[in-house]
Design an enzyme around this catalytic site. Structure first.
Site, PDB file in Angstrom:
ATOM      1  N   GLY A  46       0.847  -1.185   0.000  1.00 23.50           N
ATOM      2  CA  GLY A  46       0.000   0.000   0.000  1.00 23.50           C
ATOM      3  C   GLY A  46       0.883   1.236   0.000  1.00 23.50           C
ATOM      4  O   GLY A  46       2.008   1.195   0.494  1.00 23.50           O
ATOM      5  N   GLU A 137      -3.725   3.623   5.058  1.00 27.75           N
ATOM      6  CA  GLU A 137      -3.460   4.570   3.954  1.00 27.75           C
ATOM      7  C   GLU A 137      -4.277   5.850   4.094  1.00 27.75           C
ATOM      8  O   GLU A 137      -3.779   6.947   3.830  1.00 27.75           O
ATOM      9  CB  GLU A 137      -3.755   3.923   2.592  1.00 27.75           C
ATOM     10  CG  GLU A 137      -2.912   2.700   2.243  1.00 27.75           C
ATOM     11  CD  GLU A 137      -1.430   2.876   2.478  1.00 27.75           C
ATOM     12  OE1 GLU A 137      -0.921   4.007   2.391  1.00 27.75           O
ATOM     13  OE2 GLU A 137      -0.762   1.871   2.766  1.00 27.75           O
TER      14      GLU A 137
HETATM   15 ZN    ZN Z   1       2.300   3.679   5.672  1.00 26.67          ZN
END
Ligand code: ZN
Length: 191
Positions: A46, A137
């Site tokens: 991510g 995120e």
């Molecule tokens: Zn991170």
């Protein structure tokens, strides 16, 4: 596509709130593609735009584990619209907090609403590692790192070590020493 440099903590840009995307245009699509390539190369599962110094609400993910395989997910303006009362704890890592890991408790299931690469509105139910990653995120877009969820004592210890490691790396680079290969040391996925 291009590899973008990943910022590491402490860095003031990682503490800022990112701006929403107005329309998913060619520039945003380019950013998404570059971020995805940067994430794969890191390697990570991510990446959020502020991690590459772009204060826009864009995240990319690709989880490929035995139990979860998402394929590439590119999201603009992601927001959690529903979260379970039940929490789950995962050992988290972060490309911006290299080589440090800590358990973080977050809602076990979330629903995320976002614009995809074509600018279409999407909604996705997430659980397990995917739920953790999406929340990690989105935190980045609000200037929050996973170490902000742990005790201040442990956080300052990690930040001190990161600063020390950065100074050592700068010194080694100045002296022309090769960078050590750190990829083998990872124990948890870096998001
Ligand atoms: Zn991170």
């Amino acid at each position: 596509m291009a590899h973008l440099p990943i910022l590491t903590a402490p860095d003031a840009r990682l503490k800022k709130k990112s701006k929403p995307i107005e329309t998913v245009d060619t520039d945003v699509r380019q950013l998404m593609d570059d971020m995805l390539e940067t994430m794969y190369a890191a390697p990570g599962i991510g990446l959020a735009a502020p991690q590459v110094g772009v204060l826009k609400r864009v995240i990319v993910l690709d989880i490929d584990r035995e139990d979860v395989k998402t394929g590439p997910l590119l999201m603009a303006n992601p927001e959690i619209v529903e979260a379970s009362d039940e929490d789950v704890s995962y050992e988290e890592g972060c490309l911006s907090v290299p080589e440090h890991y800590s358990d973080v408790a977050r809602p076990a299931k979330v629903t995320v609403r976002y614009l995809d690469r074509d600018g279409k509105k999407q909604e996705m139910a997430c659980e397990g590692l995917l739920a953790t990653c999406v929340q990690h995120e989105i935190d980045h877009l609000d200037g929050i790192l996973f170490i902000d969820h742990i005790s201040s004592l442990k956080r300052s210890m990690i930040l001190r070590k990161l600063l020390k490691a950065r100074k050592e790396k700068e010194r080694d680079e100045a002296e022309g020493k090769p960078a050590p290969d750190k990829k083998d040391k990872q124990t948890a996925p870096a998001i």
